[in-house]
Design an enzyme around this catalytic site. Structure first.
Site, PDB file in Angstrom:
ATOM      1  N   CYS A 188     -23.475 -47.750  20.726  1.00  0.00           N
ATOM      2  CA  CYS A 188     -22.929 -47.567  22.038  1.00  0.00           C
ATOM      3  C   CYS A 188     -23.256 -46.216  22.743  1.00  0.00           C
ATOM      4  O   CYS A 188     -23.490 -46.025  23.882  1.00  0.00           O
ATOM      5  CB  CYS A 188     -21.272 -47.349  21.820  1.00  0.00           C
ATOM      6  SG  CYS A 188     -20.536 -48.643  20.793  1.00  0.00           S
ATOM      7  N   CYS A 334     -31.536 -38.729  13.507  1.00  0.00           N
ATOM      8  CA  CYS A 334     -31.684 -39.442  14.755  1.00  0.00           C
ATOM      9  C   CYS A 334     -30.374 -38.630  15.634  1.00  0.00           C
ATOM     10  O   CYS A 334     -30.149 -37.403  15.301  1.00  0.00           O
ATOM     11  CB  CYS A 334     -31.231 -40.956  14.959  1.00  0.00           C
ATOM     12  SG  CYS A 334     -29.875 -41.370  14.254  1.00  0.00           S
TER      13      CYS A 334
END
Length: 376
Positions: A188, A334
């Site tokens: 998302c 990340c």
């Protein structure tokens, strides 16, 4: 005698000139009660246009606060609203646009325990959420409540809209009977979206809600409208009512409302070893030799990066393993730890001796260690 006052007659004069609306239609709008789930990208234009149109009661469900990164697409807020309650600020903005209407604030997380009770006070439900868990919950609650579900979704440069559970039309589960597996769910926060997509799809949702109230035109019930902004193309596909649908079919297997968990975080596999930002800083300061592996996209790296990192995007990693020392002590990261967790799993499966995942990704590093880094 019209129930519209002098101010309303002037405010809605452009509606009143439309034969399809007129005074009678505007009175319907004034009596209508619409609930918007999510005061984010889709909810922003939907709330504003429903308010401007004179929908008498608008409910807003959201438990979040305004973040600076929201402002690129959530146009109901301003810079001064950052860190404030979305429900409170959205309601205040809608009221300032049209003081003739009522705003109902539901500053809660929608769940199987409160959905039916909240829905009971409204005629139409507009789904402006951004996750599968709530979409299925909204759909199921709409089916049980017999309320139209005005659906919208956006991702990157694409959007889609429909109307589910309206009269005898199909529901969301007729199109997608079950939630997708976790690995199929786009992240998302990391996938990105062109901001104006929210405005386009949100306005379509507002249009569909108004048409249902007014009883005019053809709704999107039984159709999925698909918008590709890069090709500047609208298309639609038919959605037949599924007789085997688990909730609205002839023999439904779903008999009660339940919460479904399908989140970005659920993509993370439980088998890898993690390291916190604080622990990583301690090891780096001690002189321990580490290989920091950044598996984000080049666009993300351009925003911020941890110094002395090696960048190999996750999608390219399987073909570039030979560039890494299999004996090195690798810490992958990340944005939030989801993609780097997959990278660590891949490294370990291919014989790398030691690979760990940075918990919370560069976001945690920026918050806990280096606040000078840009967050996104």
């Amino acid at each position: 005698m019209a129930s519209l006052n002098k101010s309303e007659l002037q405010r809605y004069s452009r509606h009143l000139l439309l034969p399809e609306v007129g005074i009678e239609g505007q009175e319907r709008l004034k009596k209508a009660r619409i609930l918007v789930i999510g005061a984010g990208g889709l909810g922003s234009p939907t709330i504003l246009y429903l308010a401007a149109a004179g929908v008498g009661t608008i409910g807003i469900v959201d438990f979040d606060q305004v973040d600076l990164s929201n402002l690129q697409r959530q146009i109901i807020y301003t810079n001064d609203d950052v860190s404030s309650s979305k429900v409170e600020r959205a309601a205040a903005r809608a009221t300032s646009l049209n003081p003739e209407i009522q705003l109902q604030r539901h500053d809660v997380r929608l769940s199987s325990e409160n959905a039916l009770e909240i829905f009971s006070g409204y005629d139409i439900i507009v789904d402006g959420t951004d996750n599968f868990s709530t979409r299925y919950l909204v759909n199921d609650a709409c089916v049980f409540s017999k309320k139209p579900n005005v659906y919208g979704a956006i991702y990157r440069f694409e959007g889609q809209a429909s109307v589910f559970a309206h009269k005898d039309g199909p529901c969301y589960r007729c199109l997608f009977p079950d939630p997708p597996p976790p690995d199929a769910v786009p992240n998302c926060a990391e996938g990105g979206v062109l901001g104006v997509m929210a405005g386009i799809i949100g306005c379509i949702q507002a249009t569909e809600a108004l048409k249902i109230i007014l009883g005019i035109g053809n709704s999107l019930s039984g159709k999925l409208l698909i918008y590709d902004s890069l090709a500047m193309n609208f298309d639609s596909v038919a959605i037949p009512k599924n007789p085997n649908c688990p909730i609205c079919g002839t023999n439904p297997s779903i008999q009660k409302l339940e919460d479904i968990t399908v989140t970005c975080e659920s993509q993370q596999a439980p088998t890898t070893v993690s390291i916190s930002a604080t622990e990583l800083e301690r090891e780096l300061k001690s002189g321990h030799k580490l290989l920091l592996l950044d598996v984000r996209t080049p666009q993300e790296v351009a925003i911020s990066r941890i110094a002395d990192s090696t960048h190999i995007e996750l999608a390219e990693l399987p073909n570039r393993l030979s560039e890494l020392n299999s004996d090195a002590d690798i810490v992958a990261y990340c944005k939030s730890g989801v993609r780097s967790n997959k990278a660590v799993q891949l490294l370990l499966e291919h014989g790398f001796k030691k690979a760990r995942n940075l918990e919370g990704g560069i976001t945690s590093w920026a918050k806990e260690i280096d606040p000078s880094l840009n967050v996104y």
